[in-house]
Write a protein that holds these residues in place. Structure first.
Motif, mmCIF file in Angstrom:
data_model
loop_
_atom_site.group_PDB
_atom_site.id
_atom_site.type_symbol
_atom_site.label_atom_id
_atom_site.label_comp_id
_atom_site.label_asym_id
_atom_site.label_seq_id
_atom_site.Cartn_x
_atom_site.Cartn_y
_atom_site.Cartn_z
ATOM 1 N N GLN A 189 0.828 -1.210 0.000
ATOM 2 C CA GLN A 189 0.000 0.000 0.000
ATOM 3 C C GLN A 189 0.863 1.261 0.000
ATOM 4 O OE1 GLN A 189 -2.865 -0.201 3.189
ATOM 5 N NE2 GLN A 189 -3.763 -2.111 2.439
ATOM 6 N N SER A 190 1.899 1.256 0.837
ATOM 7 C CA SER A 190 2.784 2.429 0.915
ATOM 8 C C SER A 190 3.532 2.641 -0.399
ATOM 9 C CB SER A 190 3.776 2.271 2.064
ATOM 10 O OG SER A 190 3.100 2.303 3.304
ATOM 11 N N LEU A 191 4.011 1.533 -0.988
ATOM 12 C CA LEU A 191 4.709 1.618 -2.275
ATOM 13 C C LEU A 191 3.794 2.187 -3.354
ATOM 14 C CD1 LEU A 191 6.538 -1.843 -2.408
ATOM 15 C CD2 LEU A 191 7.680 0.390 -2.545
ATOM 16 N N ALA A 192 2.568 1.654 -3.426
ATOM 17 C CA ALA A 192 1.634 2.074 -4.466
ATOM 18 C C ALA A 192 1.328 3.562 -4.354
ATOM 19 C CB ALA A 192 0.350 1.250 -4.377
ATOM 20 N N ARG A 193 1.161 4.026 -3.120
ATOM 21 C CA ARG A 193 0.802 5.438 -2.921
ATOM 22 C C ARG A 193 1.995 6.365 -3.168
ATOM 23 N NH1 ARG A 193 -2.817 2.816 1.240
ATOM 24 N NH2 ARG A 193 -4.890 3.170 0.368
ATOM 25 N N GLU A 194 3.201 5.844 -2.929
ATOM 26 C CA GLU A 194 4.379 6.690 -3.151
ATOM 27 C C GLU A 194 4.808 6.708 -4.620
ATOM 28 O OE1 GLU A 194 8.991 7.358 -1.561
ATOM 29 O OE2 GLU A 194 7.727 5.852 -0.576
ATOM 30 N N PHE A 195 4.683 5.562 -5.308
ATOM 31 C CA PHE A 195 5.295 5.455 -6.638
ATOM 32 C C PHE A 195 4.316 5.265 -7.799
ATOM 33 C CE2 PHE A 195 8.602 4.079 -3.611
ATOM 34 C CZ PHE A 195 9.585 5.012 -3.927
ATOM 35 N N GLY A 196 3.024 5.092 -7.489
ATOM 36 C CA GLY A 196 2.052 4.910 -8.566
ATOM 37 C C GLY A 196 2.040 6.062 -9.558
ATOM 38 N N SER A 197 2.116 7.269 -9.052
ATOM 39 C CA SER A 197 2.062 8.449 -9.928
ATOM 40 C C SER A 197 3.314 8.573 -10.798
ATOM 41 C CB SER A 197 1.902 9.721 -9.094
ATOM 42 O OG SER A 197 3.008 9.872 -8.230
ATOM 43 N N GLN A 198 4.347 7.777 -10.460
ATOM 44 C CA GLN A 198 5.579 7.778 -11.274
ATOM 45 C C GLN A 198 5.586 6.614 -12.267
ATOM 46 O OE1 GLN A 198 9.276 8.781 -8.963
ATOM 47 N NE2 GLN A 198 7.858 8.836 -7.245
ATOM 48 N N GLY A 199 4.410 5.999 -12.437
ATOM 49 C CA GLY A 199 4.282 4.950 -13.449
ATOM 50 C C GLY A 199 4.618 3.547 -12.968
ATOM 51 N N ILE A 200 4.759 3.383 -11.651
ATOM 52 C CA ILE A 200 5.124 2.065 -11.121
ATOM 53 C C ILE A 200 3.885 1.400 -10.523
ATOM 54 C CG2 ILE A 200 6.564 0.827 -9.452
ATOM 55 C CD1 ILE A 200 8.582 3.246 -9.848
ATOM 56 N N HIS A 201 3.527 0.272 -11.103
ATOM 57 C CA HIS A 201 2.324 -0.457 -10.688
ATOM 58 C C HIS A 201 2.702 -1.474 -9.606
ATOM 59 C CE1 HIS A 201 -1.232 -3.314 -11.890
ATOM 60 N NE2 HIS A 201 -1.392 -2.759 -10.707
ATOM 61 N N VAL A 202 2.138 -1.301 -8.424
ATOM 62 C CA VAL A 202 2.370 -2.235 -7.314
ATOM 63 C C VAL A 202 1.072 -2.972 -7.042
ATOM 64 C CG1 VAL A 202 3.057 -2.459 -4.887
ATOM 65 C CG2 VAL A 202 4.073 -0.655 -6.310
ATOM 66 N N ALA A 203 1.139 -4.295 -6.986
ATOM 67 C CA ALA A 203 -0.058 -5.082 -6.681
ATOM 68 C C ALA A 203 0.262 -6.157 -5.653
ATOM 69 C CB ALA A 203 -0.631 -5.712 -7.943
ATOM 70 N N HIS A 204 -0.696 -6.385 -4.756
ATOM 71 C CA HIS A 204 -0.589 -7.396 -3.700
ATOM 72 C C HIS A 204 -1.644 -8.455 -3.990
ATOM 73 C CE1 HIS A 204 -1.758 -8.747 0.513
ATOM 74 N NE2 HIS A 204 -0.495 -9.103 0.423
ATOM 75 N N ILE A 205 -1.192 -9.700 -4.126
ATOM 76 C CA ILE A 205 -2.098 -10.788 -4.505
ATOM 77 C C ILE A 205 -2.289 -11.716 -3.316
ATOM 78 C CG2 ILE A 205 -2.528 -12.696 -6.109
ATOM 79 C CD1 ILE A 205 0.071 -10.088 -7.025
ATOM 80 N N ILE A 206 -3.532 -11.794 -2.828
ATOM 81 C CA ILE A 206 -3.820 -12.656 -1.682
ATOM 82 C C ILE A 206 -4.168 -14.055 -2.194
ATOM 83 C CG2 ILE A 206 -5.389 -13.066 0.259
ATOM 84 C CD1 ILE A 206 -5.749 -9.989 0.396
ATOM 85 N N ILE A 207 -3.297 -15.001 -1.911
ATOM 86 C CA ILE A 207 -3.543 -16.389 -2.304
ATOM 87 C C ILE A 207 -4.308 -17.057 -1.155
ATOM 88 C CG2 ILE A 207 -2.501 -18.542 -3.098
ATOM 89 C CD1 ILE A 207 -1.771 -16.180 -4.908
ATOM 90 N N ASP A 208 -5.601 -17.253 -1.356
ATOM 91 C CA ASP A 208 -6.462 -17.789 -0.295
ATOM 92 C C ASP A 208 -6.718 -19.274 -0.551
ATOM 93 O OD1 ASP A 208 -8.153 -18.036 1.871
ATOM 94 O OD2 ASP A 208 -9.902 -17.249 0.820
ATOM 95 N N GLY A 209 -5.777 -20.094 -0.122
ATOM 96 C CA GLY A 209 -5.889 -21.533 -0.339
ATOM 97 C C GLY A 209 -4.506 -22.126 -0.514
ATOM 98 N N MET A 210 -4.458 -23.417 -0.735
ATOM 99 C CA MET A 210 -3.168 -24.086 -0.919
ATOM 100 C C MET A 210 -2.848 -24.208 -2.403
ATOM 101 S SD MET A 210 -3.500 -27.064 1.986
ATOM 102 C CE MET A 210 -1.823 -27.661 2.059
ATOM 103 N N ILE A 211 -1.598 -23.943 -2.736
ATOM 104 C CA ILE A 211 -1.159 -24.025 -4.131
ATOM 105 C C ILE A 211 -0.767 -25.470 -4.445
ATOM 106 C CG2 ILE A 211 0.515 -23.173 -5.824
ATOM 107 C CD1 ILE A 211 0.720 -20.597 -4.185
ATOM 108 N N ASN A 212 -1.098 -25.907 -5.632
ATOM 109 C CA ASN A 212 -0.809 -27.283 -6.058
ATOM 110 C C ASN A 212 0.674 -27.421 -6.404
ATOM 111 O OD1 ASN A 212 -0.905 -29.883 -7.032
ATOM 112 N ND2 ASN A 212 -2.701 -29.555 -8.320
#
Length: 238
Positions: A165-188
């Motif tokens: 969240q902090s990264l996205a708010r600091e650097f989004g306007s400079q063209g840097i896309h930050v995304a956090h992906i919540i993996i809800d479950g077990m990966i195969n």
């Protein structure tokens, strides 16, 4: 050498990390593969190279600032500066608060959160200079819910989410896309299959399916960026 776009995946194992690396390699990216042990890196690198891609294996201790700096310097000199960075490292010890040693708690936090901080400090300067980049952070159910005996995971994953969240708010306007992906479950993954051999495939997240979502996040138009999304099998209770 420097013609391909560069993606770095820190935390490359035989599951999601490998799938993400393969997905970006297939799109023509040169991929920097980072993990603690060189053994699985070598195998994934040769698979990428056999299918016509380009990859570089670098061993790294995500919890050590000097190790992380050296790893990214190697990628930059061999491949170029990363346009895409995926933090997929994770550590988990299931134990109650009174059972965890201070060392275990600290180590888990460092792998789950501190390592991402160290890594983004390495990739951001070139992204800022270029005016663009994508940073994808692999989260977990524990990023939004601290369950009993999950403190060692949840504290770091909550921190990783805050960092996103902090990264996205600091650097989004400079063209840097930050995304956090919540993996809800077990990966195969092979490890999960060994531990839970009775589980049907449809109850586990397919690494390739998650990797496809990571690719879609990279492709998003800057007028409609995702900061956070959650992924789970259709049958998962939540």
């Amino acid at each position: 050498m420097g013609q391909s776009k560069v993606a770095v995946v820190l935390g490359v194992g035989p599951g999601l990390g490998a799938a993400v690396a393969h997905r970006f390699a297939r799109e023509g990216f040169a991929v920097g593969l980072m993990a603690r042990s060189s053994q699985q890196l070598t195998q994934i690198q040769s698979e990428i190279e056999q299918s016509g891609g380009k990859a570089l294996s670098v061993t790294v201790d995500a919890t050590d600032a000097a190790s992380v700096k050296a790893a990214f310097e190697e990628v930059s000199s061999q491949l170029g500066s990363p346009e895409v960075f995926v933090y997929n490292a994770g550590a988990f010890k299931m134990a109650g608060i009174l059972e965890l040693t201070p060392e275990e708690f600290e180590q888990n936090w460092k792998v789950n959160c501190f390592g991402a901080f160290l890594a983004v400090q390495q990739v951001l300067p070139a992204m800022i200079e270029r005016g663009g980049g994508t940073i994808l952070l692999t989260g977990a159910t524990a990023a939004v819910r601290g369950s009993a005996k999950f403190a060692a995971l949840a504290v770091g994953k909550f921190g990783l989410r805050a960092l996103a969240q902090s990264l996205a708010r600091e650097f989004g306007s400079q063209g840097i896309h930050v995304a956090h992906i919540i993996i809800d479950g077990m990966i195969n993954t092979p490890r999960v299959r060994a531990m839970a051999s009775e589980r049907e495939d449809n109850t586990l997240l397919a690494p390739e399916a998650i990797a496809q979502t990571y690719w879609q996040l990279y492709q998003q138009d800057a007028t409609a960026w995702t900061l956070e999304l959650d992924l789970r099998p259709a049958v998962e209770k939540f």
